[in-house]
Design a protein around this motif. Structure first.
Motif, PDB file in Angstrom:
ATOM      1  N   MET A  82      71.280  69.593  18.537  1.00 34.21           N
ATOM      2  CA  MET A  82      70.696  69.231  17.252  1.00 34.21           C
ATOM      3  C   MET A  82      71.583  69.726  16.121  1.00 34.21           C
ATOM      4  O   MET A  82      72.131  70.831  16.169  1.00 34.21           O
ATOM      5  CB  MET A  82      69.287  69.828  17.112  1.00 34.21           C
ATOM      6  N   SER A  83      71.724  68.917  15.091  1.00 35.40           N
ATOM      7  CA  SER A  83      72.499  69.312  13.919  1.00 35.40           C
ATOM      8  C   SER A  83      71.634  70.172  13.004  1.00 35.40           C
ATOM      9  O   SER A  83      70.403  70.165  13.122  1.00 35.40           O
ATOM     10  CB  SER A  83      72.959  68.069  13.155  1.00 35.40           C
ATOM     11  N   LYS A  85      70.863  69.636  10.006  1.00 35.88           N
ATOM     12  CA  LYS A  85      69.959  68.740   9.273  1.00 35.88           C
ATOM     13  C   LYS A  85      68.766  68.355  10.144  1.00 35.88           C
ATOM     14  O   LYS A  85      67.630  68.298   9.669  1.00 35.88           O
ATOM     15  CB  LYS A  85      70.707  67.489   8.823  1.00 35.88           C
ATOM     16  N   GLU A  86      69.006  68.097  11.434  1.00 38.73           N
ATOM     17  CA  GLU A  86      67.917  67.739  12.342  1.00 38.73           C
ATOM     18  C   GLU A  86      66.982  68.923  12.562  1.00 38.73           C
ATOM     19  O   GLU A  86      65.758  68.751  12.638  1.00 38.73           O
ATOM     20  CB  GLU A  86      68.486  67.260  13.680  1.00 38.73           C
ATOM     21  N   LYS A  89      64.795  69.302   9.456  1.00 38.39           N
ATOM     22  CA  LYS A  89      63.719  68.303   9.426  1.00 38.39           C
ATOM     23  C   LYS A  89      62.618  68.662  10.421  1.00 38.39           C
ATOM     24  O   LYS A  89      61.418  68.518  10.121  1.00 38.39           O
ATOM     25  CB  LYS A  89      64.257  66.910   9.743  1.00 38.39           C
ATOM     26  N   ALA A  90      63.025  69.137  11.604  1.00 37.94           N
ATOM     27  CA  ALA A  90      62.036  69.522  12.605  1.00 37.94           C
ATOM     28  C   ALA A  90      61.162  70.658  12.084  1.00 37.94           C
ATOM     29  O   ALA A  90      59.932  70.639  12.251  1.00 37.94           O
ATOM     30  CB  ALA A  90      62.733  69.931  13.901  1.00 37.94           C
ATOM     31  N   ARG A 338      69.793  60.935  23.400  1.00 40.20           N
ATOM     32  CA  ARG A 338      68.495  61.130  22.775  1.00 40.20           C
ATOM     33  C   ARG A 338      67.415  60.215  23.350  1.00 40.20           C
ATOM     34  O   ARG A 338      66.268  60.268  22.906  1.00 40.20           O
ATOM     35  CB  ARG A 338      68.609  60.884  21.260  1.00 40.20           C
TER      36      ARG A 338
END
Length: 732
Positions: A82-83, A85-86, A89-90, A338
């Protein structure tokens, strides 16, 4: 000609391309191996995401990651692919109040469990086995947290060697039996992260390889040494642990207790910090009011993480590599798929007394199709809603070259015998007060189909002994038998023109033989016979015309529906209780009459407000019902402003509209303010039905406390009826 052109061009370019690749490989080989160390710190750990943003912006390759507690969660997600940014968001999408609450969502509860809300017993039950009370190992079992971590790590669910993740990873936990640090380098990534974040007492320990594991912060909150053991030559260390409180801040028992935990964590953190070299980068975000437990404000920690990393930008930049080389580094890491895995088989790890088929009926996983995680979560929610299990979870596994799903079902280890207690208080200025104490004993899973024995004893103004056996008839739990026996004594007031003219006491011994059909988890149909022998005594005032012994017998049919998210402070859903009763000599009754009784309601939310409507109807055919079978109105939410039992008759109607608003958003004890407007009455004759409606209403403050709903307010009705009131426990 074109073919010859490309051949000639490739001859000239090949040496240059080879030289470039050689330089890139040389650069990769020469640069120091970089380790990222993320400390524990609860909600403060969201600052790690801010640091990761700066690391990627500066093109710093991370070769190893170690983390503890929240650092293990953020580090594990980054290692899984996961980045930043991801991950951000999570975190933003997480409903922390839901994740940190292991109670099954009410909408997922079985209809039987929903009905228990109508009692005033505390929902949390203690185990009672071999004559001893048993309690859970933690306030939370981690059900919701583990499901969240499973969903986030699903793309790497079959990776069992943490060196094979996008970035080699280690999570730190503590063996609670020895106090020693445990390095988790293989197995189930989601479970490893969950174990590392098992704050003692708050979360139940996690068993892995025979060890009972709790939060890694107890033994190694900042695993610097582990990163070095993995091969890291330069370290980026992020410390978000809570600093010690000052002397002036230690003002009460809570702050002292918190300080003890902080001292333990700070000591092993300082030991780890002593291992750093001058070339290592230490980042300590200034997190201000973001505390370890302020998860609902966790996003506020991300910007301080960015700022703290920016303050070390010059030193971090020394670890930066060329963009081309950085892209090669990223490409060399395994790309993460993914897509949901295609499921070839389903296994059930059933650690409960229920039959495997009872568990399996909840899951309809499509073999040969991608895993539908939404449907799986719903199935898990419904099974967990039986409120029998410590944990219901899953993992994606590989067996014989095929990818499958394994469902884990773990029964509550402090069962199957449970004790619950509760208190009910009703009081107002006009009719006085009453208090009742209750205790229940429940034996779950008396057989593989999920039969239950339950008994309740109530003491106080009203007294009651109740026992029942609830027995599903098949593995689908579609049909059930429910014999019941009850001894009760209740006090009822008799009113005339708004004045309490008498008090009488009713004794009853009742036997019920009931059977029914479950309508999934939202309702049930029920049919049965109830018979009772009773006696009525006049305590004060005018003698009751029905005084003396009586026999009661009836056949009945009922329909129940309940989709409310909260029985006491609902914001969504509806309910219906509809029952038709036939009293006759053939069923053992002294009188012959038929009655229908209905209670319907609806709740919905608009913005910050919740609105509720309710309709109650009672109707008696033949108008031959004795006084003890009359319908009653009065009391909070039952025509507020009138006394309890003040209105009675063979027919009844009541309507209510109300609104409610939650005053807080993040409190452990939700607080509401609300108001109702009501109209209704009771009538003795059918010809008077719906004449002379009485109007009332209330304003109240409500608290959804651990021991039950608490309402304090003011009720007002026509004919000079008004009172202050307080209710603890279900008011209806």
């Amino acid at each position: 000609m074109k073919k010859h052109y490309w051949v000639i061009l490739s001859v000239f370019l090949l040496p240059w391309v080879s030289s470039l690749n050689a330089d890139t490989q040389s650069t990769q080989a020469q640069r120091p191996k970089i380790g990222l160390v993320l400390s524990g710190g609860g909600a403060r750990g969201a600052a790690h995401v801010g640091v990761l943003k700066v690391i990627e912006e500066l093109r710093i390759p991370v070769d190893y990651i170690t983390g503890t507690s929240m650092g293990a969660i953020i580090g594990g997600l980054y290692a899984s692919g996961m980045s930043p940014k991801e991950i951000e968001k999570a975190l933003a999408d997480i409903d922390w109040l839901d994740v940190l609450n292991d109670s099954p969502r009410r909408k997922n509860l079985s209809y039987r469990r929903k009905r228990e809300d109508e009692e005033y017993l505390v929902r949390s039950a203690a185990g009672f086995n071999n004559g001893k009370l048993e309690l859970p190992q933690g306030l939370l079992q981690g059900q919701q947290l583990l499901l969240l971590l499973r969903a986030l790590t699903l793309p790497v669910a079959t990776v069992t060697d943490f060196d094979q993740l996008r970035v080699p990873f280690r999570a730190l936990a503590t063996d609670i039996s020895t106090g020693k640090a445990v390095v988790l380098d293989k197995g189930d990534l989601a479970l490893a992260m969950r174990a590392s974040a098992s704050i003692p007492s708050a979360f139940a320990p996690v068993e892995i390889d025979g060890k009972l594991l709790v939060d890694g912060g107890v033994s190694n909150n900042l695993p610097v040494g582990i990163a070095k053991q993995m091969g890291a030559e330069r370290l980026i260390v992020v410390d978000v642990s809570t600093p010690l409180s000052t002397r002036d801040e230690l003002r009460n028992v809570l702050s002292i207790t918190d300080q003890l935990t902080t001292i333990m964590t700070r000591r092993n953190t300082e030991t780890s910090l002593a291992l750093l070299n001058d070339d290592d980068v230490l980042i300590i975000p200034a997190l201000g009011d973001v505390t370890t437990t302020s998860f609902t404000h966790a996003m506020a920690a991300i910007d301080p993480g960015v700022k703290a990393a920016d303050e070390q930008r010059e030193k971090l930049a020394q670890l930066s590599i060329d963009e081309t080389v950085y892209q090669t580094y990223r490409t060399a890491q395994e790309s993460v798929n993914r897509d949901s895995p295609v499921i070839a088989f389903v296994d059930v790890d059933n650690q409960s007394r229920l039959a495997d088929k009872v568990i399996q009926r909840y899951f309809d996983v499509k073999i040969g199709k991608p895993l539908d995680t939404d449907a799986l979560d719903q199935s898990i929610g419904y099974l967990y809603g039986q409120d029998l299990f410590k944990l219901v979870s899953y993992e994606v596994v590989e067996k014989a070259g095929k990818t499958g799903l394994r469902i884990h079902v773990v029964e509550k280890p402090w069962g199957p015998n449970y004790l619950q207690a509760g208190i009910n208080f009703q009081g107002d200025w006009s009719s006085g007060s009453s208090i009742n104490l209750g205790v229940s004993y429940t034996r779950t899973a008396v057989n593989e189909l999920g039969g239950e024995f339950r008994s309740i004893m109530e003491l106080g103004e009203n007294q009651r002994l109740f026992a029942e056996l609830y027995q599903p008839m098949d593995t689908e739990s579609a049909y059930f038998l429910n014999p019941q026996v009850e001894l009760a004594r209740i006090n009822v007031g008799q009113y005339e023109d708004g004045q309490n003219i008498a008090e009488y006491r009713q004794y009853k011994a009742q036997l019920a033989l009931e059977a029914g059909m479950n309508l999934e988890n939202w309702g049930e149909l029920r049919l049965g016979w109830r018979g009772a022998k009773g006696d009525i005594e006049t305590m004060v005032g005018i003698p009751n015309p029905n005084e003396g012994n009586f026999d009661e017998g009836m056949m009945f049919a009922s329909l129940g529906i309940d989709t409310l998210d909260n029985l006491y402070f609902p914001t969504d859903g509806h309910w219906l209780k509809l029952e038709v009763r036939s009293h006759a000599d053939i069923w053992g009754d002294d009188h012959a009459f038929e009655q229908v009784d209905m209670d319907w309601g609806l709740a919905t939310a608009v913005d910050k407000y919740s609105f509720m409507s309710r309709v109650q109807l009672g109707y008696t055919w033949n108008e031959n019902a004795p006084a003890y079978s009359n319908f009653f109105l009065g009391g909070f939410l039952n025509l507020s402003g009138f006394d309890r039992y003040e209105l009675s008759g063979q027919h009844m109607a009541h309507g209510l509209v109300g609104f409610m608003r939650r005053l807080d958003q993040n409190s452990i004890v939700p607080i509401y303010v609300g108001a109702t407007l009501e109209a209704g009455n009771t009538w003795q004759r059918r010809s008077d039905f719906a004449d002379e409606w009485l109007v009332g209403g209330s304003v109240y403050l409500g608290l959804d406390t651990f021991i039950g709903p608490l309402y304090v307010g003011y009720a007002l009705a026509q004919d000079d009826h008004s009172t202050m009131f307080m209710y603890l426990g279900a008011p209806f």
